[in-house]
Write a protein that holds these residues in place. Structure first.
Motif, PDB file in Angstrom:
ATOM      1  N   GLY A 241      37.379 -20.893 -18.447  1.00  0.00           N
ATOM      2  CA  GLY A 241      35.932 -20.770 -18.373  1.00  0.00           C
ATOM      3  C   GLY A 241      35.379 -19.916 -19.498  1.00  0.00           C
ATOM      4  O   GLY A 241      36.090 -19.132 -20.127  1.00  0.00           O
ATOM      5  N   LEU A 242      34.075 -20.059 -19.736  1.00  0.00           N
ATOM      6  CA  LEU A 242      33.389 -19.298 -20.769  1.00  0.00           C
ATOM      7  C   LEU A 242      32.410 -18.327 -20.117  1.00  0.00           C
ATOM      8  O   LEU A 242      31.592 -18.732 -19.271  1.00  0.00           O
ATOM      9  CB  LEU A 242      32.604 -20.226 -21.709  1.00  0.00           C
ATOM     10  CG  LEU A 242      33.346 -20.862 -22.891  1.00  0.00           C
ATOM     11  CD1 LEU A 242      34.509 -21.715 -22.409  1.00  0.00           C
ATOM     12  CD2 LEU A 242      32.377 -21.693 -23.729  1.00  0.00           C
ATOM     13  N   LEU A 243      32.517 -17.051 -20.485  1.00  0.00           N
ATOM     14  CA  LEU A 243      31.554 -16.036 -20.070  1.00  0.00           C
ATOM     15  C   LEU A 243      30.722 -15.690 -21.301  1.00  0.00           C
ATOM     16  O   LEU A 243      31.240 -15.129 -22.267  1.00  0.00           O
ATOM     17  CB  LEU A 243      32.268 -14.800 -19.541  1.00  0.00           C
ATOM     18  CG  LEU A 243      31.370 -13.604 -19.194  1.00  0.00           C
ATOM     19  CD1 LEU A 243      30.395 -13.954 -18.077  1.00  0.00           C
ATOM     20  CD2 LEU A 243      32.220 -12.399 -18.798  1.00  0.00           C
ATOM     21  N   CYS A 244      29.448 -16.043 -21.283  1.00  0.00           N
ATOM     22  CA  CYS A 244      28.602 -15.932 -22.464  1.00  0.00           C
ATOM     23  C   CYS A 244      27.502 -14.899 -22.243  1.00  0.00           C
ATOM     24  O   CYS A 244      26.752 -14.984 -21.269  1.00  0.00           O
ATOM     25  CB  CYS A 244      27.965 -17.277 -22.793  1.00  0.00           C
ATOM     26  SG  CYS A 244      29.143 -18.612 -23.064  1.00  0.00           S
ATOM     27  N   LEU A 245      27.407 -13.944 -23.164  1.00  0.00           N
ATOM     28  CA  LEU A 245      26.356 -12.930 -23.138  1.00  0.00           C
ATOM     29  C   LEU A 245      25.458 -13.147 -24.339  1.00  0.00           C
ATOM     30  O   LEU A 245      25.931 -13.136 -25.493  1.00  0.00           O
ATOM     31  CB  LEU A 245      26.936 -11.517 -23.187  1.00  0.00           C
ATOM     32  CG  LEU A 245      27.480 -10.914 -21.886  1.00  0.00           C
ATOM     33  CD1 LEU A 245      28.696 -11.702 -21.393  1.00  0.00           C
ATOM     34  CD2 LEU A 245      27.854  -9.453 -22.102  1.00  0.00           C
ATOM     35  N   ALA A 246      24.168 -13.343 -24.099  1.00  0.00           N
ATOM     36  CA  ALA A 246      23.216 -13.581 -25.173  1.00  0.00           C
ATOM     37  C   ALA A 246      22.048 -12.623 -25.039  1.00  0.00           C
ATOM     38  O   ALA A 246      21.416 -12.542 -23.983  1.00  0.00           O
ATOM     39  CB  ALA A 246      22.701 -15.020 -25.128  1.00  0.00           C
ATOM     40  N   GLY A 247      21.761 -11.882 -26.105  1.00  0.00           N
ATOM     41  CA  GLY A 247      20.618 -10.990 -26.121  1.00  0.00           C
ATOM     42  C   GLY A 247      19.604 -11.458 -27.132  1.00  0.00           C
ATOM     43  O   GLY A 247      19.950 -11.760 -28.278  1.00  0.00           O
TER      44      GLY A 247
ATOM     45  N   SER B  79      26.606 -12.758 -28.396  1.00  0.00           N
ATOM     46  CA  SER B  79      25.721 -12.937 -29.538  1.00  0.00           C
ATOM     47  C   SER B  79      24.408 -12.216 -29.253  1.00  0.00           C
ATOM     48  O   SER B  79      23.838 -12.338 -28.167  1.00  0.00           O
ATOM     49  CB  SER B  79      25.441 -14.426 -29.777  1.00  0.00           C
ATOM     50  OG  SER B  79      24.593 -14.611 -30.893  1.00  0.00           O
ATOM     51  N   GLY B  80      23.949 -11.444 -30.237  1.00  0.00           N
ATOM     52  CA  GLY B  80      22.704 -10.713 -30.065  1.00  0.00           C
ATOM     53  C   GLY B  80      22.665  -9.496 -30.954  1.00  0.00           C
ATOM     54  O   GLY B  80      23.413  -9.396 -31.938  1.00  0.00           O
ATOM     55  N   PRO B  81      21.808  -8.531 -30.637  1.00  0.00           N
ATOM     56  CA  PRO B  81      21.713  -7.305 -31.439  1.00  0.00           C
ATOM     57  C   PRO B  81      23.056  -6.582 -31.516  1.00  0.00           C
ATOM     58  O   PRO B  81      23.883  -6.662 -30.601  1.00  0.00           O
ATOM     59  CB  PRO B  81      20.672  -6.472 -30.677  1.00  0.00           C
ATOM     60  CG  PRO B  81      19.871  -7.474 -29.908  1.00  0.00           C
ATOM     61  CD  PRO B  81      20.835  -8.556 -29.527  1.00  0.00           C
ATOM     62  N   ALA B  82      23.254  -5.862 -32.622  1.00  0.00           N
ATOM     63  CA  ALA B  82      24.536  -5.202 -32.863  1.00  0.00           C
ATOM     64  C   ALA B  82      24.934  -4.276 -31.721  1.00  0.00           C
ATOM     65  O   ALA B  82      26.104  -4.272 -31.286  1.00  0.00           O
ATOM     66  CB  ALA B  82      24.466  -4.420 -34.179  1.00  0.00           C
ATOM     67  N   ALA B  83      23.994  -3.492 -31.218  1.00  0.00           N
ATOM     68  CA  ALA B  83      24.325  -2.548 -30.150  1.00  0.00           C
ATOM     69  C   ALA B  83      24.781  -3.288 -28.893  1.00  0.00           C
ATOM     70  O   ALA B  83      25.704  -2.839 -28.197  1.00  0.00           O
ATOM     71  CB  ALA B  83      23.120  -1.665 -29.834  1.00  0.00           C
ATOM     72  N   MET B  84      24.156  -4.431 -28.604  1.00  0.00           N
ATOM     73  CA  MET B  84      24.547  -5.198 -27.426  1.00  0.00           C
ATOM     74  C   MET B  84      25.943  -5.763 -27.589  1.00  0.00           C
ATOM     75  O   MET B  84      26.755  -5.779 -26.640  1.00  0.00           O
ATOM     76  CB  MET B  84      23.550  -6.321 -27.179  1.00  0.00           C
ATOM     77  CG  MET B  84      23.745  -7.050 -25.843  1.00  0.00           C
ATOM     78  SD  MET B  84      23.632  -8.849 -25.990  1.00  0.00           S
ATOM     79  CE  MET B  84      25.278  -9.282 -26.551  1.00  0.00           C
ATOM     80  N   VAL B  85      26.259  -6.248 -28.790  1.00  0.00           N
ATOM     81  CA  VAL B  85      27.584  -6.812 -29.027  1.00  0.00           C
ATOM     82  C   VAL B  85      28.656  -5.731 -28.869  1.00  0.00           C
ATOM     83  O   VAL B  85      29.682  -5.942 -28.228  1.00  0.00           O
ATOM     84  CB  VAL B  85      27.663  -7.471 -30.416  1.00  0.00           C
ATOM     85  CG1 VAL B  85      29.098  -7.890 -30.733  1.00  0.00           C
ATOM     86  CG2 VAL B  85      26.746  -8.690 -30.478  1.00  0.00           C
ATOM     87  N   ARG B  86      28.385  -4.559 -29.440  1.00  0.00           N
ATOM     88  CA  ARG B  86      29.364  -3.461 -29.325  1.00  0.00           C
ATOM     89  C   ARG B  86      29.625  -3.087 -27.864  1.00  0.00           C
ATOM     90  O   ARG B  86      30.770  -2.998 -27.416  1.00  0.00           O
ATOM     91  CB  ARG B  86      28.859  -2.239 -30.088  1.00  0.00           C
ATOM     92  CG  ARG B  86      28.832  -2.378 -31.592  1.00  0.00           C
ATOM     93  CD  ARG B  86      28.607  -1.017 -32.243  1.00  0.00           C
ATOM     94  NE  ARG B  86      28.293  -1.131 -33.641  1.00  0.00           N
ATOM     95  CZ  ARG B  86      27.061  -1.120 -34.146  1.00  0.00           C
ATOM     96  NH1 ARG B  86      26.026  -0.987 -33.342  1.00  0.00           N
ATOM     97  NH2 ARG B  86      26.865  -1.226 -35.437  1.00  0.00           N
ATOM     98  N   SER B  87      28.546  -2.850 -27.130  1.00  0.00           N
ATOM     99  CA  SER B  87      28.720  -2.466 -25.729  1.00  0.00           C
ATOM    100  C   SER B  87      29.236  -3.635 -24.899  1.00  0.00           C
ATOM    101  O   SER B  87      29.954  -3.437 -23.913  1.00  0.00           O
ATOM    102  CB  SER B  87      27.392  -1.954 -25.154  1.00  0.00           C
ATOM    103  OG  SER B  87      26.373  -2.930 -25.244  1.00  0.00           O
ATOM    104  N   GLY B  88      28.901  -4.856 -25.308  1.00  0.00           N
ATOM    105  CA  GLY B  88      29.384  -6.032 -24.591  1.00  0.00           C
ATOM    106  C   GLY B  88      30.880  -6.208 -24.699  1.00  0.00           C
ATOM    107  O   GLY B  88      31.550  -6.564 -23.720  1.00  0.00           O
TER     108      GLY B  88
END
Length: 366
Positions: A241-247, A334-343
């Protein structure tokens, strides 16, 4: 060991080393200045950072080759030629010698010469191979420009030649208003027979390219596209499965990935989390809900940072971590740098191994 020791030494003074690198480069070969934008403040560190990034990958030959090949192909759009590489190498050595003086010695210099020789040759070879099958850039006409929020536009373009890419990738974009200034944006839909390409662009403070695309581009405007890049793609040989986080506009490549999964017909589970600062910024939610209605394997959830009436409030990575574990999924961010780091931190703590987390964290949306 010698390379890594140099990288550690130079990290605290990277900005000064970068400035010195370009001073040496332009003094040594003034004609190279024309390959760069008139104002250097927004991207002066990109070439130097790329060289250091390559050095950091020296222990992983497969990843190094992929990274350098993409750089070599991408640098064609700047007009980079094989004869330019020696000057870059001399400037790199000069900057390292000055700002890593405490650890710089003949053995270290020799190690960097060997590394740069291999780096430059791989890039030159990749560019030469690419020249046989693709242009250095594509002209693309804007055929649709839709303002979704006060600062986000969905832009569709028609390239002047076939443009082949994979869902999850991105392209560098140059506008006629800022020559030689390139910024990268992810494709917002999977490859389509009509050959059209769609991007989501958010105008940001001091964002020359993004501001021009959102507020100056209109139907009929012509922009330039560099070759596709990025490795945030789906392995269709797997049923994981794919868990996708998009900001924010990071929803663009995630939406393309969902379309790609649907096209391959595997029906693997996809859990998509779409985050924004305000509920009004969830500009792509109606399209996502329609995709969710059509595909039973897709689940779409929203998270809003500043409170909401219909969406859970909070930070996107924290919400996803609380709903874990996610050990049976591959992670995509995928999204802002801070979100990717914490993600990345959230997904690893929720059970996904780092090697199964994909993102293209580059300075791409300014």
């Amino acid at each position: 060991m010698l390379i890594r020791r140099t990288l550690t030494e130079i990290a605290p003074v990277a900005d000064d080393a970068t400035s010195h690198f370009y001073a040496l480069l332009f003094l040594g070969d003034p004609e190279l200045r024309q390959l760069f934008p008139a104002a250097m403040d927004t991207q002066r560190d990109r070439l130097f950072a790329s060289l250091l990034g390559a050095a950091e990958r020296l222990d992983d030959s497969a990843e190094l080759t992929r990274y350098l090949s993409e750089l070599g192909r991408g640098h064609r759009k700047y007009g980079t030629r094989p004869e330019h590489y020696p000057a870059v190498g001399q400037s790199l050595l000069g900057a390292l010698a000055r700002y890593a003086a405490r650890v710089w010695d003949p053995a270290t210099r020799a190690a960097w010469i060997r590394a740069y020789t291999a780096i430059s040759q791989t890039m030159i070879d990749a560019a030469a191979a690419d020249e046989q099958r693709a242009p250095a850039w594509w002209e693309a006409e804007v055929v649709s420009h839709e303002l979704r929020t006060s600062d986000v536009a969905v832009i569709t373009v028609r390239p002047d030649q076939p443009y082949r890419f994979t869902a999850g990738q991105y392209a560098a974009v140059e506008t006629p208003w800022w020559p030689r200034v390139w910024r990268t944006y992810s494709f917002a839909k999977a490859p389509d027979p009509d050959g059209l390409l769609t991007f989501h662009v958010k105008a940001v403070p001091a964002g020359w390219v993004s501001g021009a695309l959102v507020r100056r581009a209109t139907v009929g405007s012509v922009i330039r596209l560099g070759p596709p890049g990025g490795s945030m793609t789906v392995d269709h040989s797997s049923d994981t499965g794919l868990l996708c986080l998009a900001g924010s506009t990071g929803i663009a490549p995630i939406k393309a990935l969902v379309e790609d999964v649907a096209e391959h017909g595997r029906g693997r589970p996809v859990e998509l989390f779409f985050g924004a600062r305000r509920e009004s910024d969830l500009y792509e939610l109606p399209a996502l809900r329609e995709m969710e209605r059509r595909h039973r394997w897709l689940s779409v959830r929203t998270v809003v940072a500043d409170g909401a009436e219909r969406a859970p409030a909070g930070q996107l990575p924290d919400t996803v971590r609380r709903l874990g574990p996610w050990r049976e999924f591959d992670g995509y961010l995928s999204g802002p740098a801070a979100m990717v780091r914490s993600g990345v931190s959230a997904l690893t703590s929720a059970g996904i191994p780092a090697e199964r987390i994909r993102h293209d964290f580059v300075d791409i949306r300014t």
